[in-house]
Design an enzyme around this catalytic site. Structure first.
Site, PDB file in Angstrom:
ATOM      1  N   GLU A   1       0.725  -1.242   0.124  1.00  0.00           N
ATOM      2  CA  GLU A   1       0.367   0.061  -0.135  1.00  0.00           C
ATOM      3  C   GLU A   1       1.071   1.236   0.086  1.00  0.00           C
ATOM      4  OE1 GLU A   1      -3.632   1.817   3.014  1.00  0.00           O
ATOM      5  OE2 GLU A   1      -1.794   0.425   3.873  1.00  0.00           O
TER       6      GLU A   1
ATOM      7  N   LYS B   1      -9.792   1.225  -1.765  1.00  0.00           N
ATOM      8  CA  LYS B   1     -10.015   0.518  -0.259  1.00  0.00           C
ATOM      9  C   LYS B   1     -11.351   1.095   0.189  1.00  0.00           C
ATOM     10  CE  LYS B   1      -7.370   0.962   4.057  1.00  0.00           C
ATOM     11  NZ  LYS B   1      -6.209   1.589   4.663  1.00  0.00           N
TER      12      LYS B   1
ATOM     13  N   CYS C   1      -4.679  -3.328   3.292  1.00  0.00           N
ATOM     14  CA  CYS C   1      -4.417  -3.130   4.700  1.00  0.00           C
ATOM     15  C   CYS C   1      -5.606  -3.378   5.670  1.00  0.00           C
ATOM     16  CB  CYS C   1      -3.879  -1.644   4.922  1.00  0.00           C
ATOM     17  SG  CYS C   1      -2.873  -1.276   6.479  1.00  0.00           S
TER      18      CYS C   1
END
Length: 271
Positions: free
Chosen positions: A40, A107, A143
């Protein structure tokens, strides 16, 4: 399938980070990797304003990633930032598969936790993404997404055999143990291989102790039975690993977690 896990540190210069991505991808290609997964925030690390560096998926940085993939014949997944409509950015994974249009994943779950407020500057996405790489279905998550099993189950239902999880994990008490546990748990939840690839632990003590999530390393590759295939240390490391995706069917038959799962009604505060 042969995958490369590129645990590195990105800086604040997108051009320099693209050069780093190219060099590591060429190294992965020399080892016959089909896919290389970068962390990321590969375009620019956290802890600095992100709006000035954000670019659309048809902009120079993502095009540069696509050119690296085309030149090497290796699919590339890497974290970048794209503009959002409300002045914030989106925390996006660029997915470049040779011969295919560039794809992106925004995300979904934002890191408003442990004293950090990602949503102050980042807008959430809302659509899971699965792509074809080297004859296999690859899902993606980013993440903090790893704390949410429903996303991983949905990716599996969409055919994902391997789920790539680029990350820039934050430091703190218990955080390394949580990272390791979550990688194994999500592999078990979805009966997939999970490749969780983080930013390496920075050399600079100030960055290490930043409130921003700048990485702790310890990337992990986990099979669908929750067993560890490969573990990285804290520092920069390119690990190239053969993954037997034929075990997916065996795991799904044995555990039957996808077959036996039932929808649980949500509670309502006023009920």
């Amino acid at each position: 399938m042969r995958i490369a896990m590129a645990q590195c540190n990105s800086g604040t210069d997108p051009a320099a980070n693209l050069e780093l991505l190219g060099a590591w991808t060429r190294d992965a290609a020399a080892q016959d990797a089909d896919l290389v997964i970068f962390p990321e925030a590969m375009m620019c690390r956290f802890g600095v304003p992100l709006a000035p560096v954000a670019e659309p998926l048809d902009g120079p940085w993502a095009r540069g990633v696509a050119e690296v993939a085309a030149d090497t014949g290796v699919a590339v997944i890497a974290g970048m930032f794209t503009p959002a409509d409300d002045g914030r950015v989106r925390n996006t994974l660029v997915i470049a598969v040779p011969g295919e249009p560039v794809r992106g994943y925004d995300k979904i779950h934002l890191y408003d936790a442990f004293g950090f407020a990602e949503s102050a500057t980042v807008a959430p996405g809302d659509e899971p993404v699965v792509v074809d790489v080297a004859g296999h279905r690859i899902g993606v998550a980013t993440c903090y997404d790893i704390r949410f099993p429903t996303l991983f189950v949905e990716l599996a239902r969409r055919g994902a055999e391997l789920i790539a999880v680029p990350a820039s994990w934050g430091r703190g008490p218990g955080k390394l143990e949580q990272w390791r546990l979550l990688a194994a748990a999500r592999a078990l939840d979805s009966a997939t291989v999970v490749a969780a690839v983080g930013q390496a632990l920075p050399d600079d003590p100030e960055l290490r102790n930043s409130r921003a999530p700048t990485g702790i390393g310890h990337s992990r590759l986990t099979d669908p039975f929750g067993s560890v295939i490969a573990d990285h240390g804290a520092g920069p490391q390119l690990g190239v690993h053969d993954v037997d995706l034929s075990t997916i069917g065996t795991a799904r038959t044995a555990s039957a977690v996808l077959t036996n799962q039932r929808d649980i009604p949500r509670s309502h505060p006023n009920d």
